[in-house]
Design a protein around this motif. Structure first.
Motif, PDB file in Angstrom:
ATOM      1  N   TYR A 165       0.811  -1.227   0.000  1.00 33.44           N
ATOM      2  CA  TYR A 165       0.000   0.000   0.000  1.00 33.44           C
ATOM      3  C   TYR A 165       0.846   1.281   0.000  1.00 33.44           C
ATOM      4  N   ASN A 166       2.104   1.172  -0.433  1.00 34.32           N
ATOM      5  CA  ASN A 166       2.996   2.342  -0.471  1.00 34.32           C
ATOM      6  C   ASN A 166       3.060   3.057   0.878  1.00 34.32           C
ATOM      7  N   ILE A 167       3.185   2.272   1.940  1.00 31.58           N
ATOM      8  CA  ILE A 167       3.233   2.874   3.280  1.00 31.58           C
ATOM      9  C   ILE A 167       4.538   3.644   3.475  1.00 31.58           C
ATOM     10  N   ASP A 168       5.565   3.305   2.685  1.00 30.34           N
ATOM     11  CA  ASP A 168       6.816   4.071   2.755  1.00 30.34           C
ATOM     12  C   ASP A 168       6.565   5.566   2.535  1.00 30.34           C
ATOM     13  N   GLU A 169       5.521   5.888   1.751  1.00 33.24           N
ATOM     14  CA  GLU A 169       5.225   7.312   1.496  1.00 33.24           C
ATOM     15  C   GLU A 169       4.734   8.025   2.752  1.00 33.24           C
ATOM     16  N   LEU A 192      13.080   5.903   7.223  1.00 35.27           N
ATOM     17  CA  LEU A 192      13.598   5.025   6.162  1.00 35.27           C
ATOM     18  C   LEU A 192      15.081   4.732   6.374  1.00 35.27           C
ATOM     19  N   LEU A 193      15.824   5.752   6.857  1.00 33.41           N
ATOM     20  CA  LEU A 193      17.245   5.533   7.131  1.00 33.41           C
ATOM     21  C   LEU A 193      17.432   4.508   8.241  1.00 33.41           C
ATOM     22  N   TRP A 238       1.229   1.787  11.872  1.00 32.77           N
ATOM     23  CA  TRP A 238       1.583   3.158  11.488  1.00 32.77           C
ATOM     24  C   TRP A 238       0.643   4.173  12.171  1.00 32.77           C
ATOM     25  N   ARG A 239      -0.653   3.883  12.148  1.00 35.85           N
ATOM     26  CA  ARG A 239      -1.606   4.812  12.773  1.00 35.85           C
ATOM     27  C   ARG A 239      -1.366   4.893  14.282  1.00 35.85           C
TER      28      ARG A 239
END
Ligand code: TGC
Ligand code: FAD
Length: 406
Positions: A26-30, A37-38, A322-323
């Motif tokens: 679901y493109n959660i990286d966005e 991310l690092l 994430w939420r």
């Protein structure tokens, strides 16, 4: 096509090649920032270099890779969201979660080493300790110079810690501590233990007990089929004289240890995604490479059903974590919300491990693949930090307003 990608025999410990790649349907990286991310990529690389090559061997021998404590400290896995002032990471709760996800992708026992140190030892000292205690212990715990453990569970009080019988009695400038704690991660190798005990008024207090104090011992628990690469033991206190300066001054009552559990359960909600993702990753690859009836087993509809359900559940778990992380970042994640995420995500990972084991056929029971190790580990994760059913009852209490425990 031959079976297996390890470099040794099935019965021996396999130094398998780690071909893991993350999954983000679901493109959660966005939704993540550069720091997240690092941190994710740094820990993923460290796990590939330091954990994957040795973990099957250590799990096979039921030995804890204690040399990894230093490496965990170096990558900032101890107290990532505690302040930099005390030698900690100063990052946010999502970064903490992602670090736990990547560690548990390697092994739940490795994540346990970090959870206990950061959330159950450093966090109570940070939250409830005096400034002197913080300066004395936190930098050394963050750097791995000191290893800690957390003693709440007792032989006769697991899900109901309020019934604990471990106790302290006033003795001038010290307390005399008696009792026993059971199932304590890291206890045999720990330099300090954060211990919860009742005072003479029956109120729960937190104490820092140091290795070497007279009357304090930490026998190891053997025979675990789960979390085999994590060391577990007891804490036994026989008239241990603990200086009053070692009592955490800022808390009294069960909310002290339960607040620490909230912090650690939050990390497990993320960590379980890592274990589930590793099983899915391995099963997806195996389904594309394993040929039966002249075609890859991934071409069979029943295999596709398993894989499609796995990635659906993983994606839901990622969104839940994430939420929860965004709520935790502003101090709004409630204990009941954390319970829901811990319970859901650990169960999700265990179900994925079971399905992934089937996709691997007979190879799924060997240590050439991580599946059985994750599955056995997750049986513990389902139980510790509050069992699957205890978390269900916490949700039940939250939505009905009715308490099943009293
Ligand atoms: P109850 O009356 O509900 O609560 C007592 C006080 O605590 C407060 N509270 C919390 N505070 C912060 N976070 C939470 N999660 C909290 N839950 C409750 C509550 O508001 C109250 O405060 P106050 O001010 O009114 O005094 O307590 P209870 O005795 O009825 O128990 C409730 C229950 C069953 C949910 C609780 O005992 C529980 O969670 N039991 C499960 C025990 C557990 O999780 N043990 C884990 C041991 S540590 C571990 O497993 C580490 S493994 C680590 C690794 O290797 O990774
Ligand atoms: P019990 O509480 O006896 O539960 C047995 C069963 O009864 C469970 O299925 C439970 O859900 C059910 N049950 C209990 N009460 C109810 C109820 N009211 N309603 C419905 N069902 C109920 N503890 C620490 O303090 N520190 C640690 O570092 C630590 N590390 C651990 C490491 C490992 C490998 C393991 C296995 C455990 C660890 N624990 C630790 C202990 C862990 O938190 C406990 O095992 C857990 O809280 C459950 O307690 P118990 O094992 O005594 O089970």
């Amino acid at each position: 096509m031959s079976q297996g990608n390890g470099s040794t025999t099935h019965a021996g410990a396999s130094a398998r090649e780690d071909r893991f790649q993350g999954h983000d349907y679901y493109n959660i990286d966005e939704l993540l920032n550069d720091d997240h991310l690092l941190a994710r990529d740094a820990v993923r690389d460290w796990v590939k270099q330091e954990v994957s090559p040795i973990i099957e061997d250590y799990a096979n021998r039921a030995e804890c890779p204690t040399h990894l404590f230093k490496g965990l400290a170096d990558i900032g896995a101890f107290g990532p969201s505690l302040p930099a002032k005390y030698g900690c990471g100063g990052m946010d709760e999502i970064a903490y979660g992602i670090i736990m996800q990547e560690l548990e992708r390697g092994d739940s026992g490795i994540r346990s080493m970090a959870s206990v140190q950061g959330s159950l030892v450093m966090y109570p000292i940070y939250r409830f300790g005096s400034e002197e205690q913080k300066m004395k212990y936190l930098p050394k715990l963050a750097s791995g110079e000191l290893i800690g453990c957390f003693g709440l569970t007792e032989p006769d009080h697991g899900s109901n810690p309020s019934g604990m019988i471990t106790n302290i009695k006033d003795d001038g400038d010290a307390y005399i501590l008696n009792g026993a704690k059971m199932w304590i991660t890291n206890s045999p190798v720990a330099d300090i233990a954060v211990v919860w005990a009742k005072n003479e008024e029956g109120r729960i207090k937190g104490l820092i007990v140091e290795k070497g104090m007279k009357g304090f011992s930490t026998p190891e628990i053997h025979g675990k089929w789960s979390l085999r690469a994590s060391i577990t033991g007891e804490l036994v206190f026989e008239d241990v004289r603990v200086p009053k300066s070692n009592v955490l001054p800022e808390v009294e009552g069960l909310k002290g240890p339960l607040s620490c559990l909230s912090k650690a359960r939050y990390g497990i909600a993320w960590g379980a995604i890592g274990a589930g993702m590793d099983c899915y990753d391995s099963a997806l690859r195996y389904s594309q490479e394993r040929i039966q009836f002249g075609k890859p087993i991934g071409q069979f509809q029943l295999t596709q059903k398993k894989l499609a359900e796995m990635i659906t559940e993983l994606t839901k778990a990622q969104l839940l974590a994430w939420r929860l992380g965004t709520l935790a970042n502003v101090g709004k994640a409630t204990p009941a919300q954390i319970s829901m995420a811990k319970r859901n995500n650990v169960h999700m990972a265990l179900e994925i491990a079971r399905e992934a084991r089937q996709i691997h056929g007979g190879m799924g029971i060997t240590n050439e693949y991580p599946i059985m190790r994750h599955m056995m580990n997750l049986e513990t994760v389902l139980t510790y930090e509050g069992t699957h059913d205890i978390h269900l009852l916490i949700t039940g209490m939250d939505v009905t307003g009715l308490n099943a425990f009293k």
